[in-house]
Design a protein around this motif. Structure first.
Motif, PDB file in Angstrom:
ATOM      1  N   CYS A 126       0.913  -1.224  -0.196  1.00 41.84           N
ATOM      2  CA  CYS A 126       0.044   0.189  -0.097  1.00 41.84           C
ATOM      3  C   CYS A 126       0.853   1.222   0.313  1.00 41.84           C
ATOM      4  O   CYS A 126       1.252   1.530   0.900  1.00 41.84           O
ATOM      5  CB  CYS A 126      -1.149  -0.042   1.175  1.00 41.84           C
ATOM      6  SG  CYS A 126      -1.773  -1.446   1.365  1.00 41.84           S
ATOM      7  N   GLN A 157      -2.076   0.064  11.990  1.00 45.22           N
ATOM      8  CA  GLN A 157      -2.860  -0.257  10.739  1.00 45.22           C
ATOM      9  C   GLN A 157      -3.573  -1.539  10.975  1.00 45.22           C
ATOM     10  O   GLN A 157      -3.042  -2.711  11.510  1.00 45.22           O
ATOM     11  CB  GLN A 157      -2.174  -0.419   9.768  1.00 45.22           C
ATOM     12  CG  GLN A 157      -2.834  -0.639   8.338  1.00 45.22           C
ATOM     13  CD  GLN A 157      -3.804   0.826   8.089  1.00 45.22           C
ATOM     14  OE1 GLN A 157      -3.630   1.724   8.549  1.00 45.22           O
ATOM     15  NE2 GLN A 157      -5.044   0.461   7.416  1.00 45.22           N
ATOM     16  N   GLY A 258       0.670   8.289   4.712  1.00 42.42           N
ATOM     17  CA  GLY A 258      -0.718   7.416   4.578  1.00 42.42           C
ATOM     18  C   GLY A 258      -1.678   8.093   3.508  1.00 42.42           C
ATOM     19  O   GLY A 258      -1.142   9.147   2.941  1.00 42.42           O
ATOM     20  N   ASN A 259      -2.820   7.413   3.429  1.00 36.51           N
ATOM     21  CA  ASN A 259      -3.607   7.762   2.175  1.00 36.51           C
ATOM     22  C   ASN A 259      -5.045   8.229   2.993  1.00 36.51           C
ATOM     23  O   ASN A 259      -5.537   7.345   3.727  1.00 36.51           O
ATOM     24  CB  ASN A 259      -3.810   6.636   1.350  1.00 36.51           C
ATOM     25  CG  ASN A 259      -4.713   6.766   0.035  1.00 36.51           C
ATOM     26  OD1 ASN A 259      -5.164   7.893   0.230  1.00 36.51           O
ATOM     27  ND2 ASN A 259      -4.860   5.838  -0.647  1.00 36.51           N
ATOM     28  N   ASN A 262     -10.948   7.215   0.486  1.00 33.34           N
ATOM     29  CA  ASN A 262     -11.777   6.170   0.749  1.00 33.34           C
ATOM     30  C   ASN A 262     -11.512   5.109  -0.248  1.00 33.34           C
ATOM     31  O   ASN A 262     -11.271   5.056  -1.403  1.00 33.34           O
ATOM     32  CB  ASN A 262     -13.298   6.313   0.901  1.00 33.34           C
ATOM     33  CG  ASN A 262     -13.408   7.435   2.021  1.00 33.34           C
ATOM     34  OD1 ASN A 262     -12.923   7.362   3.188  1.00 33.34           O
ATOM     35  ND2 ASN A 262     -14.428   8.444   1.637  1.00 33.34           N
ATOM     36  N   CYS A 267      -5.799  -2.425   1.490  1.00 36.43           N
ATOM     37  CA  CYS A 267      -5.078  -1.206   1.816  1.00 36.43           C
ATOM     38  C   CYS A 267      -6.166  -0.009   2.501  1.00 36.43           C
ATOM     39  O   CYS A 267      -5.267   0.870   2.948  1.00 36.43           O
ATOM     40  CB  CYS A 267      -4.650  -0.496   0.584  1.00 36.43           C
ATOM     41  SG  CYS A 267      -3.054  -1.269  -0.168  1.00 36.43           S
ATOM     42  N   PHE A 268      -7.090  -0.472   2.677  1.00 32.66           N
ATOM     43  CA  PHE A 268      -8.214   0.506   3.329  1.00 32.66           C
ATOM     44  C   PHE A 268      -8.994  -0.022   4.533  1.00 32.66           C
ATOM     45  O   PHE A 268     -10.055   0.222   4.691  1.00 32.66           O
ATOM     46  CB  PHE A 268      -9.281   0.914   2.015  1.00 32.66           C
ATOM     47  CG  PHE A 268      -8.781   1.815   1.003  1.00 32.66           C
ATOM     48  CD1 PHE A 268      -8.654   2.995   0.955  1.00 32.66           C
ATOM     49  CD2 PHE A 268      -8.071   0.825  -0.228  1.00 32.66           C
ATOM     50  CE1 PHE A 268      -7.607   3.521  -0.035  1.00 32.66           C
ATOM     51  CE2 PHE A 268      -7.670   1.409  -1.309  1.00 32.66           C
ATOM     52  CZ  PHE A 268      -7.478   2.926  -1.317  1.00 32.66           C
ATOM     53  N   ASN A 269      -8.133  -0.487   5.396  1.00 30.55           N
ATOM     54  CA  ASN A 269      -8.577  -0.986   6.728  1.00 30.55           C
ATOM     55  C   ASN A 269      -8.558   0.026   7.532  1.00 30.55           C
ATOM     56  O   ASN A 269      -7.656   1.263   7.428  1.00 30.55           O
ATOM     57  CB  ASN A 269      -8.088  -2.478   7.190  1.00 30.55           C
ATOM     58  CG  ASN A 269      -8.755  -3.497   6.351  1.00 30.55           C
ATOM     59  OD1 ASN A 269      -9.687  -3.762   6.152  1.00 30.55           O
ATOM     60  ND2 ASN A 269      -7.687  -4.186   5.586  1.00 30.55           N
ATOM     61  N   THR A 270      -8.812   0.209   8.924  1.00 39.08           N
ATOM     62  CA  THR A 270      -8.652   1.336   9.817  1.00 39.08           C
ATOM     63  C   THR A 270      -7.374   1.419  10.195  1.00 39.08           C
ATOM     64  O   THR A 270      -6.656   0.445  10.479  1.00 39.08           O
ATOM     65  CB  THR A 270      -9.395   0.549  11.238  1.00 39.08           C
ATOM     66  OG1 THR A 270     -10.722   0.672  10.745  1.00 39.08           O
ATOM     67  CG2 THR A 270      -9.351   2.016  12.143  1.00 39.08           C
ATOM     68  N   GLY A 271      -7.166   2.688  10.211  1.00 40.50           N
ATOM     69  CA  GLY A 271      -5.642   3.149  10.866  1.00 40.50           C
ATOM     70  C   GLY A 271      -5.702   3.598  12.154  1.00 40.50           C
ATOM     71  O   GLY A 271      -6.908   3.690  12.704  1.00 40.50           O
ATOM     72  N   TRP A 298      -6.854   7.732   8.503  1.00 42.95           N
ATOM     73  CA  TRP A 298      -6.132   7.603   7.285  1.00 42.95           C
ATOM     74  C   TRP A 298      -5.690   6.191   7.311  1.00 42.95           C
ATOM     75  O   TRP A 298      -5.962   5.287   8.216  1.00 42.95           O
ATOM     76  CB  TRP A 298      -4.558   8.385   7.598  1.00 42.95           C
ATOM     77  CG  TRP A 298      -4.814   9.772   7.566  1.00 42.95           C
ATOM     78  CD1 TRP A 298      -5.874  10.532   7.566  1.00 42.95           C
ATOM     79  CD2 TRP A 298      -3.686  10.803   7.822  1.00 42.95           C
ATOM     80  NE1 TRP A 298      -5.832  11.921   7.427  1.00 42.95           N
ATOM     81  CE2 TRP A 298      -4.392  11.973   7.736  1.00 42.95           C
ATOM     82  CE3 TRP A 298      -2.407  10.707   7.883  1.00 42.95           C
ATOM     83  CZ2 TRP A 298      -3.518  13.361   7.836  1.00 42.95           C
ATOM     84  CZ3 TRP A 298      -1.476  11.672   8.077  1.00 42.95           C
ATOM     85  CH2 TRP A 298      -2.172  13.098   7.961  1.00 42.95           C
ATOM     86  N   HIS A 299      -5.353   5.585   6.150  1.00 48.40           N
ATOM     87  CA  HIS A 299      -4.951   4.402   5.798  1.00 48.40           C
ATOM     88  C   HIS A 299      -3.385   4.442   5.623  1.00 48.40           C
ATOM     89  O   HIS A 299      -2.988   5.165   4.879  1.00 48.40           O
ATOM     90  CB  HIS A 299      -5.724   3.848   4.576  1.00 48.40           C
ATOM     91  CG  HIS A 299      -7.112   4.095   4.511  1.00 48.40           C
ATOM     92  ND1 HIS A 299      -8.308   3.537   5.426  1.00 48.40           N
ATOM     93  CD2 HIS A 299      -7.890   4.784   3.989  1.00 48.40           C
ATOM     94  CE1 HIS A 299      -9.242   3.767   5.302  1.00 48.40           C
ATOM     95  NE2 HIS A 299      -9.140   4.949   4.420  1.00 48.40           N
TER      96      HIS A 299
END
Length: 308
Positions: A126, A157, A258-259, A262, A267-271, A298-299
């Motif tokens: 990611c 993460q 981070g990103n 959405n 790559c888009f689980n909870t940070g 953020w991710h």
């Protein structure tokens, strides 16, 4: 009168017993001939086989550290059914093993157990970054509500894999080398980062550290996970937390990449973000403390390598 009552009670008991026996004699034999569970005991894990009763196929991929020729396997079958050969006598699963399960009524079902090693390499990355979060200590003097050499900021993460995975390497991304924010000077000595992994039941599963050289100028920092003998189950949520050891005292920082967009998938689980303070007597080791670690919008950029 008492004798009559006793004779009546005895007669009633015998009648009930006879009816019960007759009912049992008339009950048909069970036709169930299923393997209900297959459990594999390893030195570090208890794994359950994936059972398809329609195809009578039981499968499981095991970490390569397990000897397929010497496994401890337990099977649970339907009540009143029998199984041959006796699973207790079978240790070698280096090739498929067949079991015959026979119901009480005499109906036989042949199951095949196929156990294999997790030998397929998998890498996930990611790397899309559009934001950078404070990571490490803080030496700034005249900042409202912040004391110099007091706080330490960590990052986390959530990790969810789509297939069972034995992880070998986990990488985190830092924007640049460590520095003092008060005068923007680089810190050219090596530092230690710590990784804490929490399992789906919110317990600490494992910890490890890695060294970052003084010449580090940003990029992915790897943690070696092979010695931890980890096994990540598909669909379950694990949380990885990382922070700078002694960040409060060192007073140096970098940035967690981070990103903010959405999305869905790995790559888009909870940070997560954590903050400890010497003045508050808190530590980033306490990953269960809601006043220390909290979800972050953020991710964060990570890498994960291993075998499925």
């Amino acid at each position: 009168m008492k004798a009559k009552i006793n004779r009546f009670a005895i007669f009633f008991f015998i009648s009930v017993l006879m009816i019960s026996c007759a009912s049992e004699e008339n009950e048909p034999d069970s036709t169930d001939n299923f393997i209900l569970e297959l459990n594999i005991k390893t030195p570090n894990l208890l794994l359950s086989g994936d059972i398809d009763n329609q195809t009578a196929l039981i499968t499981k991929r095991l970490p390569e550290s397990n000897d397929l020729e010497n496994l401890d396997v337990e099977l649970k079958i339907s009540e009143e059914a029998t199984i041959t050969p006796d699973p207790k006598t079978i240790k070698d699963y280096s090739s498929p093993v067949s079991f015959a399960v026979t119901s009480e009524s005499g109906t036989e079902k042949i199951y095949q157990v196929k156990l294999e090693h997790m030998d397929t390499y998998r890498s996930r990355s990611c790397s899309e970054a559009n934001a950078w979060k404070w990571f490490g200590g803080d030496d700034r003097i005249n900042v409202p509500d912040i004391l110099p050499y007091d706080r330490n900021i960590g990052t986390g993460q959530a990790i969810v894999v789509d297939k069972n995975l034995v992880p070998y390497t986990f990488g985190i991304h830092l924007s640049d080398g460590f520095r003092y924010s008060e005068n923007n000077q680089r810190y050219y000595s090596s530092v230690t980062l710590k990784l804490i992994i929490k399992d789906p039941k919110l317990n600490v599963l494992a910890t490890t550290t890695t060294e970052v050289s003084g010449g580090f100028d940003g990029g992915f920092v790897p943690f070696d996970l092979q010695k931890l003998n980890l096994y990540l189950e598909a669909g379950k949520t694990y949380v990885f937390y990382w922070y700078l050891v002694d960040g409060e005292k060192l007073g140096i920082d970098s940035g967690s990449s981070g990103n903010t967009n959405n999305g869905s998938g790995f790559c888009f689980n909870t940070g997560y973000s954590g903050q400890s303070k010497i003045s508050a007597n808190t530590t980033l080791e306490d990953v269960k403390n809601a006043s220390v670690w909290n979800p972050h919008p953020w991710h964060f950029n990570i890498e994960l390598e291993g075998k499925e």
